[in-house]
Write a protein that holds these residues in place. Sequence first.
Motif, PDB file in Angstrom:
ATOM      1  N   ALA A  81       8.524   0.918   7.200  1.00  0.00           N
ATOM      2  CA  ALA A  81       8.148   0.122   6.033  1.00  0.00           C
ATOM      3  C   ALA A  81       6.845   0.664   5.442  1.00  0.00           C
ATOM      4  N   GLY A  82       6.847   0.847   4.165  1.00  0.00           N
ATOM      5  CA  GLY A  82       5.659   1.383   3.493  1.00  0.00           C
ATOM      6  C   GLY A  82       5.590   2.894   3.484  1.00  0.00           C
ATOM      7  N   SER A  83       6.648   3.565   3.945  1.00  0.00           N
ATOM      8  CA  SER A  83       6.622   5.028   3.970  1.00  0.00           C
ATOM      9  C   SER A  83       7.311   5.627   2.746  1.00  0.00           C
ATOM     10  N   ALA A  84       7.518   4.830   1.726  1.00  0.00           N
ATOM     11  CA  ALA A  84       8.174   5.319   0.513  1.00  0.00           C
ATOM     12  C   ALA A  84       7.247   6.292  -0.219  1.00  0.00           C
ATOM     13  N   SER A  85       7.853   7.291  -0.847  1.00  0.00           N
ATOM     14  CA  SER A  85       7.056   8.232  -1.642  1.00  0.00           C
ATOM     15  C   SER A  85       7.715   8.402  -3.012  1.00  0.00           C
ATOM     16  N   TYR A  86       6.890   8.685  -4.009  1.00  0.00           N
ATOM     17  CA  TYR A  86       7.379   8.818  -5.375  1.00  0.00           C
ATOM     18  C   TYR A  86       7.614  10.259  -5.772  1.00  0.00           C
ATOM     19  N   PHE A  87       7.057  11.211  -5.049  1.00  0.00           N
ATOM     20  CA  PHE A  87       7.375  12.619  -5.280  1.00  0.00           C
ATOM     21  C   PHE A  87       7.222  13.376  -3.990  1.00  0.00           C
ATOM     22  N   PRO A  88       8.285  13.822  -3.409  1.00  0.00           N
ATOM     23  CA  PRO A  88       9.678  13.582  -3.790  1.00  0.00           C
ATOM     24  C   PRO A  88      10.065  12.137  -3.538  1.00  0.00           C
ATOM     25  N   LEU A  89      11.019  11.652  -4.310  1.00  0.00           N
ATOM     26  CA  LEU A  89      11.469  10.273  -4.170  1.00  0.00           C
ATOM     27  C   LEU A  89      12.095  10.065  -2.806  1.00  0.00           C
ATOM     28  N   SER A  90      11.623   9.066  -2.094  1.00  0.00           N
ATOM     29  CA  SER A  90      12.159   8.759  -0.774  1.00  0.00           C
ATOM     30  C   SER A  90      11.828   7.321  -0.423  1.00  0.00           C
ATOM     31  N   ASN A  91      12.822   6.620   0.106  1.00  0.00           N
ATOM     32  CA  ASN A  91      12.642   5.259   0.574  1.00  0.00           C
ATOM     33  C   ASN A  91      13.645   5.063   1.703  1.00  0.00           C
ATOM     34  N   LYS A  92      13.193   5.215   2.918  1.00  0.00           N
ATOM     35  CA  LYS A  92      14.083   5.256   4.070  1.00  0.00           C
ATOM     36  C   LYS A  92      14.327   3.875   4.670  1.00  0.00           C
ATOM     37  N   CYS A  93      15.596   3.671   5.081  1.00  0.00           N
ATOM     38  CA  CYS A  93      15.959   2.482   5.858  1.00  0.00           C
ATOM     39  C   CYS A  93      15.625   2.717   7.329  1.00  0.00           C
ATOM     40  N   ASN A  94      15.960   3.892   7.801  1.00  0.00           N
ATOM     41  CA  ASN A  94      15.673   4.289   9.174  1.00  0.00           C
ATOM     42  C   ASN A  94      15.428   5.796   9.160  1.00  0.00           C
ATOM     43  N   SER A  95      15.335   6.400  10.297  1.00  0.00           N
ATOM     44  CA  SER A  95      14.975   7.820  10.335  1.00  0.00           C
ATOM     45  C   SER A  95      16.071   8.731   9.815  1.00  0.00           C
ATOM     46  N   THR A  96      17.291   8.228   9.646  1.00  0.00           N
ATOM     47  CA  THR A  96      18.390   9.092   9.222  1.00  0.00           C
ATOM     48  C   THR A  96      18.960   8.748   7.855  1.00  0.00           C
ATOM     49  N   PHE A  97      18.614   7.610   7.272  1.00  0.00           N
ATOM     50  CA  PHE A  97      19.230   7.188   6.010  1.00  0.00           C
ATOM     51  C   PHE A  97      18.171   6.908   4.958  1.00  0.00           C
ATOM     52  N   ASP A  98      18.332   7.563   3.814  1.00  0.00           N
ATOM     53  CA  ASP A  98      17.422   7.397   2.680  1.00  0.00           C
ATOM     54  C   ASP A  98      18.173   6.677   1.567  1.00  0.00           C
ATOM     55  N   LEU A  99      17.544   5.692   0.942  1.00  0.00           N
ATOM     56  CA  LEU A  99      18.176   4.956  -0.152  1.00  0.00           C
ATOM     57  C   LEU A  99      18.299   5.785  -1.428  1.00  0.00           C
ATOM     58  N   VAL A 100      17.411   6.749  -1.617  1.00  0.00           N
ATOM     59  CA  VAL A 100      17.467   7.606  -2.795  1.00  0.00           C
ATOM     60  C   VAL A 100      18.599   8.607  -2.591  1.00  0.00           C
ATOM     61  N   PRO A 101      19.525   8.717  -3.566  1.00  0.00           N
ATOM     62  CA  PRO A 101      20.621   9.677  -3.409  1.00  0.00           C
ATOM     63  C   PRO A 101      20.102  11.106  -3.221  1.00  0.00           C
ATOM     64  N   GLY A 102      20.838  11.880  -2.455  1.00  0.00           N
ATOM     65  CA  GLY A 102      20.393  13.220  -2.099  1.00  0.00           C
ATOM     66  C   GLY A 102      20.314  14.193  -3.257  1.00  0.00           C
ATOM     67  N   TYR A 103      20.991  13.928  -4.350  1.00  0.00           N
ATOM     68  CA  TYR A 103      20.996  14.845  -5.484  1.00  0.00           C
ATOM     69  C   TYR A 103      19.813  14.638  -6.426  1.00  0.00           C
ATOM     70  N   VAL A 104      19.076  13.552  -6.288  1.00  0.00           N
ATOM     71  CA  VAL A 104      18.028  13.219  -7.253  1.00  0.00           C
ATOM     72  C   VAL A 104      16.863  14.214  -7.197  1.00  0.00           C
ATOM     73  N   ASN A 105      16.306  14.464  -6.019  1.00  0.00           N
ATOM     74  CA  ASN A 105      15.138  15.338  -5.916  1.00  0.00           C
ATOM     75  C   ASN A 105      15.426  16.775  -6.347  1.00  0.00           C
ATOM     76  N   PRO A 106      16.561  17.400  -5.941  1.00  0.00           N
ATOM     77  CA  PRO A 106      16.836  18.741  -6.451  1.00  0.00           C
ATOM     78  C   PRO A 106      17.000  18.794  -7.970  1.00  0.00           C
ATOM     79  N   LEU A 107      17.613  17.753  -8.553  1.00  0.00           N
ATOM     80  CA  LEU A 107      17.747  17.733 -10.010  1.00  0.00           C
ATOM     81  C   LEU A 107      16.399  17.569 -10.700  1.00  0.00           C
TER      82      LEU A 107
END
Length: 147
Positions: A81-107
Amino acid sequence: MATIAALIAVPLMALIAVMWVFRLLMRSWVSLQVSRWIEGAFYSLLATLVVYAWGLFTGFPWDIEEACKLDHQQHWDRNLAGSASYFPLSNKCNSTFDLVPGYVNPLVISGISIVAICIGTAAYQALKRRNQVVKCSTQRHTHDAAC
């Protein structure tokens, strides 16, 4: 859902209208080649901002615990909790799953790169045209095909 579409569509149409007005004004200031590269940079920036906004919209829900558990059937780790970042976009539920889709940061990175390439090429074209105008105006013989 219709109000969300309206909230997105209205500013997008306004930006495109502004770009068309800017395009008409810009054509009188710079050459056609330079203005096309600037337009490309603008549209690439617009697309990049849309993708980034989509990443924010999908990856940063109001209640992250609820989104992880109910929407994605993932365990929510309180230690992240609180480990979200805005660049690169990331908001993790746990250590293996990110709520931000995987295609967003490369685009987003690709869009920023395209904007930089378009601006650099526009500057190169403007400098090349300026040097050609200076060369042709100082030359006594205008038999050169480039002039």
